[in-house]
Design a protein around this motif. Structure first.
Motif, mmCIF file in Angstrom:
data_model
loop_
_atom_site.group_PDB
_atom_site.id
_atom_site.type_symbol
_atom_site.label_atom_id
_atom_site.label_comp_id
_atom_site.label_asym_id
_atom_site.label_seq_id
_atom_site.Cartn_x
_atom_site.Cartn_y
_atom_site.Cartn_z
ATOM 1 N N ILE A 30 47.892 42.485 32.591
ATOM 2 C CA ILE A 30 47.808 43.097 31.447
ATOM 3 C C ILE A 30 48.682 42.465 30.945
ATOM 4 C CG2 ILE A 30 48.863 45.041 32.561
ATOM 5 C CD1 ILE A 30 45.929 44.871 29.418
ATOM 6 N N ASN A 31 49.818 42.025 31.469
ATOM 7 C CA ASN A 31 51.359 41.872 31.409
ATOM 8 C C ASN A 31 50.744 39.876 30.198
ATOM 9 O OD1 ASN A 31 52.529 43.647 31.482
ATOM 10 N ND2 ASN A 31 53.227 42.940 33.612
ATOM 11 N N ILE A 32 49.651 39.051 31.146
ATOM 12 C CA ILE A 32 49.749 37.837 30.586
ATOM 13 C C ILE A 32 48.860 38.111 29.401
ATOM 14 C CG2 ILE A 32 48.085 35.956 31.045
ATOM 15 C CD1 ILE A 32 48.788 36.394 33.767
ATOM 16 N N LEU A 33 48.083 39.228 29.373
ATOM 17 C CA LEU A 33 46.980 38.629 28.419
ATOM 18 C C LEU A 33 47.614 39.777 26.966
ATOM 19 C CD1 LEU A 33 44.193 39.119 27.294
ATOM 20 C CD2 LEU A 33 43.477 41.867 27.954
ATOM 21 N N ARG A 34 48.186 40.632 27.635
ATOM 22 C CA ARG A 34 49.757 41.129 25.751
ATOM 23 C C ARG A 34 50.259 40.213 25.750
ATOM 24 N NH1 ARG A 34 50.940 46.604 29.316
ATOM 25 N NH2 ARG A 34 49.813 47.938 28.065
ATOM 26 N N VAL A 38 48.807 39.985 21.969
ATOM 27 C CA VAL A 38 49.594 41.206 20.812
ATOM 28 C C VAL A 38 50.077 39.960 20.523
ATOM 29 C CG1 VAL A 38 51.338 43.202 20.675
ATOM 30 C CG2 VAL A 38 49.363 43.296 23.068
ATOM 31 N N ASN A 39 51.140 38.658 20.736
ATOM 32 C CA ASN A 39 52.035 38.280 20.352
ATOM 33 C C ASN A 39 51.306 37.766 19.430
ATOM 34 O OD1 ASN A 39 54.205 39.722 21.150
ATOM 35 N ND2 ASN A 39 54.132 39.140 23.120
ATOM 36 N N ARG A 40 49.519 36.948 19.750
ATOM 37 C CA ARG A 40 49.260 36.205 18.972
ATOM 38 C C ARG A 40 49.589 35.386 17.315
ATOM 39 N NH1 ARG A 40 45.785 40.250 18.283
ATOM 40 N NH2 ARG A 40 43.960 39.612 16.738
ATOM 41 N N ARG A 107 36.818 47.150 29.272
ATOM 42 C CA ARG A 107 36.805 45.739 28.929
ATOM 43 C C ARG A 107 38.202 46.266 27.738
ATOM 44 N NH1 ARG A 107 34.043 40.987 27.277
ATOM 45 N NH2 ARG A 107 32.024 41.682 27.256
ATOM 46 N N PRO A 108 39.315 45.462 28.469
ATOM 47 C CA PRO A 108 40.902 45.053 28.444
ATOM 48 C C PRO A 108 41.584 46.731 26.751
ATOM 49 C CG PRO A 108 40.780 42.828 28.106
ATOM 50 C CD PRO A 108 39.175 43.653 28.724
ATOM 51 N N SER A 113 45.672 50.738 25.235
ATOM 52 C CA SER A 113 45.567 50.420 23.031
ATOM 53 C C SER A 113 45.891 50.031 22.375
ATOM 54 C CB SER A 113 46.055 52.447 23.272
ATOM 55 O OG SER A 113 47.325 52.137 23.498
ATOM 56 N N ASP A 114 46.485 48.825 23.147
ATOM 57 C CA ASP A 114 47.800 47.949 22.487
ATOM 58 C C ASP A 114 46.854 46.811 22.327
ATOM 59 O OD1 ASP A 114 48.015 47.830 25.153
ATOM 60 O OD2 ASP A 114 49.710 46.884 24.932
#
Length: 206
Positions: A30-34, A38-40, A107-108, A113-114
């Motif tokens: 989840i950290n890699i996905l964030r 999130v920072n895309r 799904r993530p 929620s973020d």
């Protein structure tokens, strides 16, 4: 009794280590996905949506187009290569669908929620179907036509499909990694199965 106690302690330790490893892996996932989602750069969303949306249609169209060329040229080798690529896609789709309905990973964006869901994504998360289809096509196409100008663009495209699924927030990195392994593995399985069937046919013809 002492031995039984040691067995129970070892069992508890194994279970504890398993869950600790699983939770740690989930945190990394989840950290890699964030970091990706999130920072895309949201200006790239339309590009990655396009890459995602063409993944399956391109995988379906590739063997059809190659087979059509084989028919026009009356070349049985080209037709066989097209069938191999099509078979790989079907094997990959079957394995992916079976795993999705067995594992049933959410799904993530449903769990966190973020995570920003930037495209439609029904069904379960693991493994990534778009990624498995893309890598099945890229690998089988590269095996059928082992030239650098086929291999390089094929895997760049497949990797872009996998990344797009994370950028758009619909898959974990492990979903994408598993999809890539399944897609590439399906090409290898299909190749080996065809080789085995051809060997059996040649023995019968003798």
């Amino acid at each position: 009794m002492k031995n039984k106690g040691n067995v129970f302690k070892a069992s508890y330790l194994t279970v504890f280590l398993f869950f600790a490893t699983f939770l740690n892996a989930q945190n990394i996932d989840i950290n890699i996905l964030r970091d990706i989602n999130v920072n895309r750069n949201k200006n790239l969303d339309p590009t990655f949506k396009f890459i995602t949306n063409i993944a399956v249609p391109f995988s379906v169209a590739t063997p059809i187009i190659i087979y059509s060329v084989g028919l026009i040229k009356k070349d049985s080798t080209i037709k066989k290569q097209a069938i191999f690529i099509g078979e790989t896609f079907l094997v990959s789709a079957f394995i992916t669908t079976a795993l999705k309905h067995t594992i049933k990973r959410e799904r993530p964006f449903n769990t966190y929620s973020d995570i920003d869901k930037a495209t439609s994504a029904p069904g379960y998360s693991f493994p990534s179907g778009h990624t498995s289809s893309a890598f099945a096509t890229a690998t089988s196409l590269s095996m059928a036509y082992p030239k650098w100008y086929v291999i390089a663009p094929s895997f760049v495209w497949a990797s872009a499909v996998g990344y797009s699924r994370m950028h758009l927030g619909v898959h974990y990195p492990t979903d994408v990694f598993a999809g890539a392994i399944i897609g590439s593995g399906s090409a290898y399985i299909t190749y080996k199965a065809n080789k085995w069937l051809n060997r059996k046919r040649s023995k019968k013809d003798r």
